[in-house]
Design an enzyme around this catalytic site. Structure first.
Site, short mmCIF file in Angstrom:
data_model
loop_
_atom_site.label_atom_id
_atom_site.label_comp_id
_atom_site.label_asym_id
_atom_site.label_seq_id
_atom_site.Cartn_x
_atom_site.Cartn_y
_atom_site.Cartn_z
N HIS A 1 6.43 24.65 8.56
CA HIS A 1 5.36 25.38 7.86
C HIS A 1 4.87 24.70 6.58
O HIS A 1 4.01 25.23 5.90
CB HIS A 1 5.83 26.79 7.51
CG HIS A 1 6.92 26.83 6.49
ND1 HIS A 1 8.24 26.68 6.81
CD2 HIS A 1 6.88 26.97 5.15
CE1 HIS A 1 8.97 26.74 5.71
NE2 HIS A 1 8.18 26.91 4.69
N1 UDP Z 1 14.68 31.93 8.20
C1 UDP Z 1 14.72 33.13 8.91
N2 UDP Z 1 13.95 33.28 10.04
C2 UDP Z 1 13.16 32.28 10.52
C3 UDP Z 1 13.11 31.05 9.79
C4 UDP Z 1 13.88 30.92 8.64
O1 UDP Z 1 15.46 34.05 8.53
O2 UDP Z 1 12.49 32.46 11.55
C5 UDP Z 1 15.46 31.81 6.95
C6 UDP Z 1 16.40 30.64 6.89
O3 UDP Z 1 17.66 30.98 7.41
C7 UDP Z 1 16.46 30.35 5.41
C8 UDP Z 1 15.08 30.73 4.93
O4 UDP Z 1 14.54 31.59 5.91
O5 UDP Z 1 17.41 31.18 4.76
C9 UDP Z 1 14.22 29.49 4.76
O6 UDP Z 1 12.94 29.86 4.52
P1 UDP Z 1 11.70 28.86 4.60
O7 UDP Z 1 11.96 27.83 5.62
O8 UDP Z 1 10.50 29.73 4.75
O9 UDP Z 1 11.62 28.30 3.13
P2 UDP Z 1 12.03 26.92 2.43
O10 UDP Z 1 13.53 26.89 2.39
O11 UDP Z 1 11.43 25.80 3.19
O12 UDP Z 1 11.44 27.04 1.07
#
Ligand code: UDP
Length: 365
Positions: free
Chosen positions: A210
């Site tokens: 994303h």
């Molecule tokens: N996550 C979730 N469901 C999903 C995808 C990710 O619960 O379908 C959780 C994942 O385990 C982690 C968090 O969301 O704890 C990560 O979020 P994201 O990838 O949106 O953010 P980033 O870490 O890239 O800022």
């Protein structure tokens, strides 16, 4: 109540999926010692990206909900800043607590600075050194206006030192790791995610993507789709709304739907996601949080970026950076991960350390 027994007030500002996970390691614990006022900026507002995390992770209900989601990064900031500043001027908390690297993080820190309230930044010092990422701008600016810098890794502490920030820096470990280590067994018991999808452990791949840099540009999005099409196993793709929107705006969504091994899904709840991550053959992702969660769960990770702020996962050999290069991704999938996985990220005690630092700073008992 006399001033000697009055509990300090901390305003915590969250707004999107990874921040709900991070706050779950801290909020309840903090409330044992002080009063917390929880603000949800509304950066993520879909049920799958927001409410489900409050329910599954037992987060306190927000005391204030803004509707700052949608539009560009600057539009979001512009919607968040005035109400946050007004709130902080009115409440005059002892501290504002922000997490990570999103628009919500930066808005919270800037509003606190404007209102003359000190800020604690959880996940301070992370750097990808890629200034084209909006998250990198948010990290750098937030760190430079924060008073307490709560770092997940030694690398983060060193990054801050290089930028001349040494005062107020604490190595606490990673709060997301706390939630994961506590949640993995619960997920294994409660989630039916494998059974419902008739998946066998090790028999499928999990993909999340994303980042703006991967999905906003059509050529990059096309490369992402080609990479997913080439994956050799059943591929679960819980689509972030941003990615879904970008795919639907072209013919790429239909193209992915036609790929027989690809299963497109809505974003998953935390427990289902963690169980699917733990049992996947490997994860292919551009998420920051998922890279370290994969490491902690001993799931090989292939990262769809050319650099990462979670460098330790790469150095240990469990994470490979492939950008959107299909052949490199396939080669990385064919590797066997190394036998050792050193303990990283604080061993599940980061939330406790964050609380200690915050309580000491605010004079809470
Ligand atoms: N996550 C979730 N469901 C999903 C995808 C990710 O619960 O379908 C959780 C994942 O385990 C982690 C968090 O969301 O704890 C990560 O979020 P994201 O990838 O949106 O953010 P980033 O870490 O890239 O800022």
């Amino acid at each position: 109540m006399s001033s000697a027994t009055r509990r300090p007030l901390v305003v915590t500002i969250v707004g999107n999926r990874p921040q709900f996970v991070k706050a779950a390691a801290v909020s309840r614990r903090l409330r044992e010692h002080l009063d917390e006022f929880l603000v949800h900026t509304g950066q993520h507002y879909d049920r799958e990206l927001s409410d489900v995390f409050f329910e599954e992770l037992d987060l306190p209900t927000p005391d204030l909900r803004l509707k700052a989601g949608g539009g560009s990064n600057l539009e979001q900031l512009a919607r968040m800043l005035p109400p946050l500043e007004a709130l902080l001027r009115e409440r005059r908390p002892a501290l504002v607590l922000v997490y990570g690297d999103t628009n919500t993080t930066l808005a919270g820190a800037l509003a606190a600075r404007a209102a003359g309230v000190p800020t604690a930044h959880v996940e301070a010092g992370m750097r990808s050194f890629d200034r084209t990422m909006p998250e990198e701008t948010n990290r750098v600016l937030t760190d430079h206006v924060s008073d307490l810098l709560l770092c997940p890794t030694e690398t983060a502490v060193a990054n801050l030192a290089r930028e001349g920030i040494e005062h107020g820096v604490h190595l606490v470990g990673d709060v997301m790791a706390d939630v994961l280590l506590a949640g993995a067994e619960v997920a294994e018991r409660r989630s039916r995610a494998l059974e419902e999808r008739q998946l066998e452990p090790g028999g499928y791949l999990l993909v999340t993507a994303h980042r703006a840099g991967n999905v906003d540009d059509h050529q990059r999005l096309l490369r992402l789709v080609e990479l997913i099409e080439a994956l050799p196993l059943t591929t679960l793709l819980p689509l972030h709304p941003r990615t879904r929107q970008r795919l639907l705006a072209s013919d790429l969504f239909e193209r992915l739907e036609r790929a027989p091994h690809v299963r497109i899904e809505k974003p998953l709840g935390y427990l289902d996601f963690v169980r699917l991550l733990r049992n996947a053959c490997a994860v292919v992702t551009d998420s920051g949080g998922v890279q370290k969660e994969a490491y902690l769960l001993a799931t090989p990770c292939i990262t769809l970026r050319d650099r990462t702020e979670w460098v330790e996962t790469v150095e240990s050999g469990w994470n490979v950076l492939v950008d959107l290069d299909r052949d490199r991704a396939l080669a990385a999938l064919a590797r066997t991960p190394p036998p050792h996985r050193p303990e990283l990220f604080g061993g599940g005690r980061a939330g406790e350390r964050v609380c200690q630092v915050v309580c000491t700073y605010t004079g809470a008992q």
